[in-house]
Design a protein around this motif. Sequence first.
Motif, PDB file in Angstrom:
ATOM      1  N   LEU A 292       0.676  -1.423   0.168  1.00  0.00           N
ATOM      2  CA  LEU A 292      -0.028  -0.038   0.499  1.00  0.00           C
ATOM      3  C   LEU A 292       0.913   1.264   0.299  1.00  0.00           C
ATOM      4  O   LEU A 292       0.651   2.149  -0.516  1.00  0.00           O
ATOM      5  N   ALA A 293       1.830   1.300   0.528  1.00  0.00           N
ATOM      6  CA  ALA A 293       2.922   2.645   0.455  1.00  0.00           C
ATOM      7  C   ALA A 293       2.906   2.957  -0.986  1.00  0.00           C
ATOM      8  O   ALA A 293       2.858   4.533  -1.081  1.00  0.00           O
ATOM      9  N   PRO A 294       4.051   2.024  -1.436  1.00  0.00           N
ATOM     10  CA  PRO A 294       3.565   2.772  -3.413  1.00  0.00           C
ATOM     11  C   PRO A 294       2.300   3.248  -3.548  1.00  0.00           C
ATOM     12  O   PRO A 294       2.568   4.114  -4.354  1.00  0.00           O
ATOM     13  N   LEU A 295       1.964   2.591  -4.308  1.00  0.00           N
ATOM     14  CA  LEU A 295       0.667   3.080  -4.310  1.00  0.00           C
ATOM     15  C   LEU A 295      -0.111   4.457  -3.602  1.00  0.00           C
ATOM     16  O   LEU A 295      -0.418   5.127  -4.561  1.00  0.00           O
ATOM     17  N   SER A 296       0.006   4.558  -2.221  1.00  0.00           N
ATOM     18  CA  SER A 296      -0.970   5.807  -1.556  1.00  0.00           C
ATOM     19  C   SER A 296       0.871   7.013  -2.137  1.00  0.00           C
ATOM     20  O   SER A 296       0.420   8.314  -2.302  1.00  0.00           O
ATOM     21  N   VAL A 297       1.802   6.586  -2.201  1.00  0.00           N
ATOM     22  CA  VAL A 297       2.899   7.672  -2.889  1.00  0.00           C
ATOM     23  C   VAL A 297       2.577   8.521  -4.458  1.00  0.00           C
ATOM     24  O   VAL A 297       2.797   9.423  -5.030  1.00  0.00           O
ATOM     25  N   LEU A 298       1.577   7.069  -4.976  1.00  0.00           N
ATOM     26  CA  LEU A 298       1.952   7.179  -6.315  1.00  0.00           C
ATOM     27  C   LEU A 298       0.397   8.195  -6.541  1.00  0.00           C
ATOM     28  O   LEU A 298      -0.184   8.673  -8.089  1.00  0.00           O
ATOM     29  N   ALA A 299      -0.874   8.089  -5.782  1.00  0.00           N
ATOM     30  CA  ALA A 299      -1.962   8.352  -5.278  1.00  0.00           C
ATOM     31  C   ALA A 299      -1.674   9.634  -5.031  1.00  0.00           C
ATOM     32  O   ALA A 299      -2.372  11.031  -5.768  1.00  0.00           O
ATOM     33  N   SER A 300      -0.509  10.553  -4.695  1.00  0.00           N
ATOM     34  CA  SER A 300      -0.067  12.051  -3.803  1.00  0.00           C
ATOM     35  C   SER A 300       0.021  12.336  -5.494  1.00  0.00           C
ATOM     36  O   SER A 300       0.297  12.330  -6.029  1.00  0.00           O
ATOM     37  N   ASP A 301       0.556  14.142  -4.923  1.00  0.00           N
ATOM     38  CA  ASP A 301       0.210  14.720  -5.594  1.00  0.00           C
ATOM     39  C   ASP A 301       1.763  15.180  -6.229  1.00  0.00           C
ATOM     40  O   ASP A 301       2.023  16.241  -6.975  1.00  0.00           O
ATOM     41  N   LEU A 302       2.491  14.676  -6.163  1.00  0.00           N
ATOM     42  CA  LEU A 302       3.833  14.932  -6.591  1.00  0.00           C
ATOM     43  C   LEU A 302       4.050  14.291  -7.757  1.00  0.00           C
ATOM     44  O   LEU A 302       3.423  13.762  -8.720  1.00  0.00           O
ATOM     45  N   PRO A 303       5.186  15.103  -8.755  1.00  0.00           N
ATOM     46  CA  PRO A 303       5.104  14.604  -9.800  1.00  0.00           C
ATOM     47  C   PRO A 303       5.636  13.331 -10.164  1.00  0.00           C
ATOM     48  O   PRO A 303       6.398  12.740  -9.175  1.00  0.00           O
TER      49      PRO A 303
END
Length: 150
Positions: free
Chosen positions: A34-45
């Motif tokens: 879930l950690a990588p998925l939450s990073v990908l779902a964020s507004d980061l470039p």
Amino acid sequence: MSKSHRSSSASASFQCDWRPSRLGLAALMVLSTLAPLSVLASDLPLPLAWSLACIALLAGARQASRYRRRATCRLSVPAGSGLPQCDGVPMRQFRLHRRGPLLFLHWRGPDRRPERLVFWPDTLPAPARRELWLALQRGATAGQGASMAG
């Protein structure tokens, strides 16, 4: 005639084997996913998000692998005022925290490094968790000594 039974549990020692929990390993694996998925779902470039997601996935997989390979240890709490031991090594400055069905045991090893064990319900059943809790509470109060008014 009284039917109550006198118990000598206050003088009994406690011993158990700690081993990595299957539930704990499953929780680590779910969080590692879930950690990588939450990073990908964020507004980061996107380039930054993908690199952080890869780091999170690798770090989570490493933690799960280290936990799975952790060796079993023998925990013993003596009946008297002696220190609890993990594999025969005294546990100094130990603390026990209860969070629902989990027990968290923290202490300092002989090299002063912090150590910890987590007892999950699949590694230590409820009666044994209670027995460990009571044995360590007994040891903590016995090691404090008497207080004096001053």
